[in-house]
Design a protein around this motif. Structure first.
Motif, PDB file in Angstrom:
ATOM      1  N   GLY A 144       0.790  -1.223   0.000  1.00 41.52           N
ATOM      2  CA  GLY A 144       0.000   0.000   0.000  1.00 41.52           C
ATOM      3  C   GLY A 144       0.820   1.269   0.000  1.00 41.52           C
ATOM      4  N   ASP A 145       2.099   1.182  -0.336  1.00 42.83           N
ATOM      5  CA  ASP A 145       2.990   2.343  -0.300  1.00 42.83           C
ATOM      6  C   ASP A 145       2.961   3.055  -1.654  1.00 42.83           C
ATOM      7  N   ALA A 146       2.336   4.231  -1.673  1.00 45.99           N
ATOM      8  CA  ALA A 146       2.201   4.978  -2.927  1.00 45.99           C
ATOM      9  C   ALA A 146       3.353   5.933  -3.167  1.00 45.99           C
ATOM     10  N   THR A 147       4.384   5.908  -2.297  1.00 44.92           N
ATOM     11  CA  THR A 147       5.458   6.900  -2.395  1.00 44.92           C
ATOM     12  C   THR A 147       6.648   6.406  -3.205  1.00 44.92           C
ATOM     13  N   VAL A 159      -2.090  -4.769 -11.686  1.00 43.91           N
ATOM     14  CA  VAL A 159      -2.691  -4.208 -10.480  1.00 43.91           C
ATOM     15  C   VAL A 159      -1.590  -4.114  -9.434  1.00 43.91           C
ATOM     16  N   THR A 160      -1.378  -2.928  -8.893  1.00 48.78           N
ATOM     17  CA  THR A 160      -0.392  -2.734  -7.851  1.00 48.78           C
ATOM     18  C   THR A 160      -0.962  -1.828  -6.772  1.00 48.78           C
ATOM     19  N   ASP A 161      -0.712  -2.168  -5.509  1.00 43.57           N
ATOM     20  CA  ASP A 161      -1.144  -1.260  -4.447  1.00 43.57           C
ATOM     21  C   ASP A 161      -0.047  -0.248  -4.117  1.00 43.57           C
ATOM     22  N   GLY A 162       0.898  -0.065  -5.032  1.00 48.42           N
ATOM     23  CA  GLY A 162       1.904   0.980  -4.960  1.00 48.42           C
ATOM     24  C   GLY A 162       1.692   1.987  -6.065  1.00 48.42           C
TER      25      GLY A 162
END
Length: 512
Positions: free
Chosen positions: A352-355, A376-379
């Motif tokens: 979940g790291d979008a940085t 699909v990526t939760d980043g």
């Protein structure tokens, strides 16, 4: 009408447009997408097309060509066909050996001299129904393609209206409207014939047969000034139409023991493409599956939808010694993108790291050329705009300019992962649209898809009643009285059961 124009101002071609071709490729676009071809690629019937030295995958694509008769700029759909002056046959020839480096533009693979034969005769567009045209292709006298515009995903008039939103279509411009299933490889000496006709119209007007003969070129490409031709098994499969036709063995299993994309039949894929994620998730919740959502991700291409089986990639938190041992060379990230199979969705665990970015344009291009259904990526995503231009659907937490090595270490592939709060195993079925992305256990997919589609039909009927002025109480969800009316009106023996058995809007159908 005779003698098609020799030098159109613009040639615009659509990527996927026929349902038969989309089903063959295992992906169906939510909206049309296009590329340009140079006017110098136009050729007349009876000419030749060269397969360049050092290449193997020249393919024919019989198509219907529209020739614009009057200028069109921002024309509504119901007026678009009036701007088409004529219809004729075309062959959107392409060289799969040159696809990789052009990121979907097809400049080199479809722009060669003679790669757009047109003719031999024009059909007056006013004499035909655009929904009742037929295109057929023969190779050495054998019928290879036979389809009608009734099989289009996007009607012909829609292409005109859509393109006119973006630029002026001028008299003489040509729109190549896509090819149906059956396109395949041709070799020197082959003779390809394409005909467009309107068999049900008065006089059954026809373009006549557009004839092109394949010849062998003897001048190789110069690697000192540009990229050289290159092919792999994906390009061979797409050019020939199937692995079997290309002489390749069946696609290997992932070895995970779960259903791979080979088990996601074209029929099931088509159902999942039709059913919205909201309806599918409602059916999962009805069966007790409440943890099917990959939360926090959004599409990079508005309106895109993905359906495919999961190929998983795991990133672990950055640590200097682990990145030194696992971050460089042919790491897990590169292996995943190099090995993704046609129709698979790469699902990335990024905690979940979008940085920081988890992929960029080069890896997106590799996934697209391999035939991946999406990522699909939760980043985050690096090169966000470039990835969107490539045309690969990606669901992520958004854009970020950083490179690998800031927050992540690429760790492993084809293992059970967590993405956006959902557990994903290799072979799980991934479906995503504007409402988000869900994970479906393969054993439930068929029934869930059927029930979701049935619920959509029921919901559409309910919406009609609400639009007619009926209150939603008792109607949404259907009580016994309204269900009886629904059965009587539609001839449906039973509904999907979702609305009847639930008592809240959240669990009833799509929750409209």
């Amino acid at each position: 009408m005779t003698d098609p124009i020799d030098r159109p101002g613009k040639i615009i071609a659509i990527h996927l447009s026929y349902a038969s071709r989309a089903d063959q490729r295992g992906r169906r676009p939510a909206a049309p997408s296009y590329f340009f071809k140079p006017a110098s690629s136009v050729a007349s019937s009876g000419g030749t097309v060269e397969r360049p030295a050092g290449t193997e995958l020249l393919a024919f694509e019989g198509e219907i060509a529209l020739i614009i008769g009057t200028a069109a700029r921002r024309v509504p759909l119901d007026e678009a066909w009036a701007h088409v002056g004529a219809v004729t046959a075309s062959n959107d020839l392409g060289l799969y050996d040159l696809r990789a480096n052009d990121k979907g533009s097809n400049v080199r693979s479809k722009g060669g001299d003679g790669y757009t034969p047109l003719g031999p005769h024009l059909i007056d567009a006013r004499q035909v129904d655009p929904a009742a045209l037929r295109v057929r292709t023969w190779v050495n006298g054998d019928l290879r393609q036979d389809d009608t515009t009734a099989g289009l995903i996007f009607p012909l008039a829609q292409l005109v209206a859509d393109l006119s939103q973006h630029f002026t279509l001028e008299p003489g411009d040509v729109i190549l409207t896509g090819t149906p299933a059956g396109s395949s490889v041709i070799v020197p000496g082959d003779v390809v014939e394409v005909e467009v006709d309107a068999p049900d119209a008065d006089g059954a007007p026809s373009s006549g047969r557009l004839v092109t003969t394949v010849t062998q070129g003897d001048v190789p490409f110069d690697g000192e000034i540009g990229s050289l031709p290159a092919v792999d098994d994906l390009q061979r499969t797409e050019a020939w139409g199937s692995r079997e036709a290309a002489g390749l063995p069946p696609a290997p299993s992932t070895g995970s023991g779960t259903q791979t994309d080979a088990g996601l039949s074209p029929a099931l894929r088509a159902k999942l493409l039709e059913a919205p994620t909201a309806g599918l998730s409602a059916q999962l919740r009805k069966r007790g599956h409440h943890s099917c959502f990959i939360d926090g991700v959004h599409a990079n291409i508005p309106g895109s939808k993905i359906v495919g089986t999961a190929k998983t990639l795991r990133f672990v938190p950055f640590r200097e010694d682990l990145f030194a041992s696992h971050g460089g060379g042919y790491n897990a990230q590169k292996r995943a993108f190099d090995a993704v199979d046609e129709g698979e969705v790469i699902v990335i665990e990024a905690r979940g790291d979008a940085t920081t970015g988890t992929l960029g344009d080069i890896l997106a291009l590799r996934a697209r050329t391999r035939g991946a259904a999406g990522v699909v990526t939760d980043g985050g995503i690096r090169d966000f705009d470039a990835v969107a231009e490539i045309g690969l659907p990606v669901f992520s937490q958004g854009a970020h300019p950083s490179v690998l090595g800031r927050k992540h270490v690429p760790w492993d592939v084809d293992i059970t992962i967590s993405c956006g709060g959902a557990t994903v195993q290799p072979g799980d079925i991934i479906v995503g649209d504007g409402d988000g992305v869900i994970v479906i256990p393969p054993s439930l997919a068929e029934q869930i898809a059927d029930d979701a589609i049935a619920q959509e039909i029921e919901d559409a009927w309910i919406a009609e009643q609400v639009a007619a002025g009926h209150p939603v109480d008792g109607l949404f969800p259907l009580n016994a009285e309204w269900r009886a009316r629904y059965v009587a009106a539609t001839g449906t023996s039973t509904g999907s059961g979702t609305q009847e058995s639930s008592g809240t809007q959240e669990d009833s159908g799509t929750g409209r």
